[in-house]
Design a protein around this motif. Structure first.
Motif, PDB file in Angstrom:
ATOM      1  N   CYS A 177       0.468  25.786  -4.968  1.00 27.17           N
ATOM      2  CA  CYS A 177      -0.875  26.517  -4.978  1.00 27.17           C
ATOM      3  C   CYS A 177      -1.072  27.291  -3.695  1.00 27.17           C
TER       4      CYS A 177
ATOM      5  N   ALA B 124      -3.486  25.030 -12.051  1.00 27.86           N
ATOM      6  CA  ALA B 124      -4.648  24.343 -12.529  1.00 27.86           C
ATOM      7  C   ALA B 124      -4.399  23.441 -13.787  1.00 27.86           C
TER       8      ALA B 124
ATOM      9  N   MET C 257      -9.883  25.562  -5.803  1.00 30.74           N
ATOM     10  CA  MET C 257      -8.248  25.494  -5.648  1.00 30.74           C
ATOM     11  C   MET C 257      -7.866  25.758  -4.384  1.00 30.74           C
TER      12      MET C 257
END
Length: 383
Positions: free
Chosen positions: A87, A140, A1
């Motif tokens: 994110c 995600a 990520m």
């Protein structure tokens, strides 16, 4: 990520800088196509990086033959840049929260916090941690869904393909059933009916004859003809549906195919347990039709048949690939040493393909000129 945050920032910068540089050329009709080609080329490079990242860190496997359109690539990269920046914010808040948690723990050790202050900070930190983790999970899932829609068929496309496959399979099954009925009608009309007429003529001549010797000979001939008719009738009944398949099982029914064949047939049967009836029926007709074709048309001197039950993700020699999904498949392989050159579009083999496709199975025909001919069918047993 974290790596996705970096690539999302790179995509955002590319949209900003390349858009600003190519904007005038995109607005001018004479240079629009060239500028758009340059812009999309960069988009393709960035999406390739994202695809490799998904494959390396998330284990995604996308179809190699699937080529996404330029609109899909642009939409995916725009969503990725947006989701990646969000994110980064969520991860930053998570890191900031970790620092604050460390400070709270340090002040607690030093005695600067009372129990009420500590419980309040713990409650607030727990809520913020929960929101951060939920945000990461949602981002995600958004990223995974966007990747599936761009690099592979979407759920709607898969559903549409499945509907098309079922419609095609249903039409093929109806066609195969009609062809089978016509074949049975020909067998009964051209074979059984004519032989019964000949039998009636023999009996009529014997009844009208005045010479006892000639009548005796005609009766012997009629008796022989009746035995041959009974044999042919059994053959027709076996081709329609073998009763041994229900009473004795697939192994014994395949043994009957070997006994009736005019050339040696070696059968290997490696199946433990009970198979679904549609799978047994399809497997029987694959073997029966293949062995019959080998005996009649290929000039083969021997045929080998192998039937085994294996996991769906296993492959075998000469296997065209197992059908998708989990579970077990019944693999049927028939090989002869004949001259080869079998026509996959022939009525018999096309009927087999339709019968196998109706069960979501696959049929592979390998018959080069000069032989050998290998017919392999894989039938899922989850039906």
């Amino acid at each position: 990520m974290l790596l996705g945050c970096a690539t999302a920032l790179l995509a955002f910068l590319y949209f900003a800088l390349a858009g600003a540089a190519l904007g005038p050329f995109l607005l001018w009709p004479y240079t629009r196509s060239s500028a758009l080609g340059i812009f999309v080329a960069g988009v393709r490079g960035l999406t390739a990086v994202e695809r490799n990242r998904r494959s390396a860190f998330f284990g995604d496997r996308f179809p190699e033959h699937y080529k996404a359109s330029d609109q899909k690539l642009l939409r995916y990269l725009a969503v990725r840049s947006y989701a990646g920046l969000l994110c980064a914010v969520v991860l930053g808040l998570l890191g900031f929260g970790a620092v604050l948690a460390g400070l709270v723990a340090l002040r607690t050790v030093q005695g600067g916090f009372t129990w009420d202050d500590w419980l309040a900070q713990l409650l607030l930190g727990g809520v913020l941690l929960f929101l951060d983790l939920q945000g990461l999970r949602s981002l995600a899932e958004l990223e995974a869904r966007s990747a599936r829609e761009c690099f592979g068929p979407s759920e709607r496309e898969l559903l549409r393909r499945r509907i098309d496959e079922l419609a095609t399979s249903r039409a093929a099954v109806v066609h195969a059933v009609d062809a089978e009925r016509r074949r049975i009608e020909r067998d009964l009309h051209d074979g059984m009916q004519q032989r019964l007429v000949a039998l009636a003529m023999l009996l009529g001549r014997a009844r009208r004859g005045r010479d006892p010797g000639q009548a005796e000979a005609l009766l012997r001939q009629a008796h022989q003809e009746s035995q041959e008719i009974a044999t042919e009738l059994r053959e027709v009944a076996w081709r329609i549906y073998p009763s041994a398949l229900d009473s004795l099982g697939l192994a014994e029914a395949l043994g009957g195919v070997s006994e009736r064949c005019g050339i040696p047939v070696r059968t290997e049967f490696d199946v433990d347990g009970t198979l679904p009836q549609p799978v047994e029926t399809a497997a029987y007709f694959v073997v029966s039709e293949s062995v019959t074709n080998a005996a009649k048309h290929s000039g083969a001197s021997a045929v080998s048949v192998r039937v085994e039950l294996r996991d769906a993700d296993e492959g075998g020699p000469g296997s065209p690939g197992s059908p998708g999904g989990i579970g077990q498949v019944l693999a049927v392989s028939v090989q002869d040493d004949g001259k080869g050159g079998a026509d996959p579009a022939g009525s018999g083999l096309s009927g087999l393909r339709s019968r196998v496709a109706a069960l979501d199975g696959t049929l592979h025909i390998d018959s080069p000129p000069g032989g050998p001919t290998t017919i392999t069918a894989e039938l899922p047993c989850a039906c």
